[in-house]
Design a protein around this motif. Structure first.
Motif, PDB file in Angstrom:
ATOM      1  N   UNK A 102      15.755  19.318  14.080  1.00  0.00           N
ATOM      2  CA  UNK A 102      16.835  18.549  14.710  1.00  0.00           C
ATOM      3  C   UNK A 102      16.296  17.194  15.129  1.00  0.00           C
ATOM      4  N   UNK A 103      17.059  16.146  14.832  1.00  0.00           N
ATOM      5  CA  UNK A 103      16.619  14.780  15.128  1.00  0.00           C
ATOM      6  C   UNK A 103      17.700  14.016  15.873  1.00  0.00           C
ATOM      7  N   UNK A 104      17.271  13.256  16.876  1.00  0.00           N
ATOM      8  CA  UNK A 104      18.131  12.229  17.476  1.00  0.00           C
ATOM      9  C   UNK A 104      17.305  10.949  17.492  1.00  0.00           C
ATOM     10  N   UNK A 105      17.949   9.820  17.194  1.00  0.00           N
ATOM     11  CA  UNK A 105      17.201   8.575  17.051  1.00  0.00           C
ATOM     12  C   UNK A 105      16.918   8.315  15.590  1.00  0.00           C
ATOM     13  N   UNK A 106      15.684   7.930  15.266  1.00  0.00           N
ATOM     14  CA  UNK A 106      15.345   7.576  13.886  1.00  0.00           C
ATOM     15  C   UNK A 106      14.024   8.201  13.469  1.00  0.00           C
ATOM     16  N   UNK A 107      13.988   8.699  12.229  1.00  0.00           N
ATOM     17  CA  UNK A 107      12.770   9.314  11.702  1.00  0.00           C
ATOM     18  C   UNK A 107      12.694   9.095  10.192  1.00  0.00           C
ATOM     19  N   UNK A 108      11.471   8.964   9.717  1.00  0.00           N
ATOM     20  CA  UNK A 108      11.207   8.864   8.286  1.00  0.00           C
ATOM     21  C   UNK A 108      10.445  10.117   7.864  1.00  0.00           C
ATOM     22  N   UNK A 109      10.864  10.736   6.740  1.00  0.00           N
ATOM     23  CA  UNK A 109      10.264  12.001   6.311  1.00  0.00           C
ATOM     24  C   UNK A 109       9.641  11.876   4.925  1.00  0.00           C
ATOM     25  N   UNK A 110       8.471  12.468   4.760  1.00  0.00           N
ATOM     26  CA  UNK A 110       7.889  12.751   3.458  1.00  0.00           C
ATOM     27  C   UNK A 110       7.747  14.263   3.401  1.00  0.00           C
TER      28      UNK A 110
END
Length: 345
Positions: free
Chosen positions: A180-188
């Motif tokens: 679960x994410x709130x805000x900003x995230x970059x995924x590999x």
């Protein structure tokens, strides 16, 4: 004194004292346009003066002064009734009292403050250990002004932007890997076709198998998924689902519908490299991002300035004073920094 007929008297003009009295009367009623003919007629009925030639010449000069006085009164009346132009300030971003460190917490109430680590690694527990206990949920939160790089238990790499949170299990079990994410995230994401990786936000759900993408979910207006490589499916809360390909962005419209468009991915992911990178972005969006990083209030004095577009690049390590100076150098508006407020005038 001489008696004179009405035709001659019509050309007689007021004395200086009489002009002053007339002006005072007009100024007191400046909220209405003065009726010059009416005022002159009323004034004429009250004047008795000499009719000799010298008096007549003097009166003509008085007439010119009187007309000038009436004109001044007219101008004054107009100025007094025109409303003043007011500036309406719009606060687009607010500072908040916040911790200044990265925090790792669990649903069991445990907390750890992270000050120095550059990369957080969450090592999966041994299978035998997992079977003997309940799996805890982990949460990593970043304050404004700090981002974080971490490795999840399955090896997936995550860059978490400032003022963001990610929650995940200490060990991925079952048929899917869900965070679960709130805000900003970059995924590999580590590839695993048998266990899809799912990113849940308040606004949409993104499902992948092995890919690189950026998720932004600070608010409904800023919510989007931008794909760098691979393929993802993005589903809104109402069940609408779209697949996007690299170079595309799925974002929400004002009506909460999904919009797909081709974008330049490069500016969108430079934050994870330590840069603010804006390419023809609206000034309001730029200032909100700066407000989030430096935790300051952002106030526009004129709404029209909010939609100005510009190119601007800076580093996260730059001081706020230097950022404001460089914005002023662009000459598009006047930026003022006063303690924890940036005003755009």
């Amino acid at each position: 004194m001489h008696n004179i007929d009405n035709n001659i008297y019509m050309n007689e003009k007021p004395s200086d004292k009489e002009q002053m009295e007339l002006r005072r009367a007009l100024i007191k009623s400046h909220t209405e346009m003065p009726d010059v003919e009416k005022e002159w007629e009323r004034f004429r009925q009250t004047i008795i003066d000499d009719s000799d030639e010298e008096t007549m010449n003097t009166s003509r000069r008085h007439l010119y002064r009187w007309v000038a006085g009436v004109a001044a009164a007219v101008i004054l009346a107009i100025v007094c009734v025109i409303p003043s132009r007011k500036t309406t300030s719009v606060e687009v971003f607010s500072a908040k009292a916040d911790a200044m460190d990265i925090v790792i917490s669990t649903d069991g109430g445990e907390k750890k403050v992270v000050k120095d680590e550059k990369i957080l690694a969450f090592v999966p527990a041994k299978k035998s250990t997992v079977l003997r206990r309940t799996i805890k949920m982990m949460e990593v939160s970043t304050p404004r002004g700090k981002d974080c790089h971490m490795t999840l238990p399955d090896g997936t790499k995550v860059w978490l932007n400032a003022d963001s949170k990610i929650a995940f299990p200490e060990e991925f079990v079952g048929k899917e890997r869900k965070v679960d994410v709130s805000g900003e995230a970059y995924f590999e994401v580590t590839k695993d076709t048998q266990h899809p990786f799912i990113v849940q936000t308040e606004y949409f759900t993104t499902t992948v198998h092995g890919t690189s993408f950026n998720v932004c979910a600070y608010s409904a207006k800023e919510a989007y998924v931008a794909l760098v490589s691979g393929s993802v499916a993005v589903k809104t809360n109402d069940g609408s689902e779209e697949f996007i390909v690299p170079g595309q962005m799925a974002s929400l419209t004002e009506g909460a519908d999904m919009s797909i468009k081709n974008v330049d991915i490069y500016p969108l992911i430079q934050w994870k490299e330590g840069f603010f990178y804006f390419e023809r972005d609206r000034l309001v969006d730029i200032m909100m991002e700066l407000g989030r990083w430096y935790n300051v209030n952002i106030v526009f004095e004129h709404e029209a300035d909010m939609n100005r577009q510009l190119h601007f690049v800076a580093e996260h390590s730059d001081s706020l004073k230097d950022i404001v100076r460089r914005l002023n150098d662009l000459g598009i508006a006047k930026f003022k920094l006063n303690k924890d407020i940036i005003s755009i005038e």
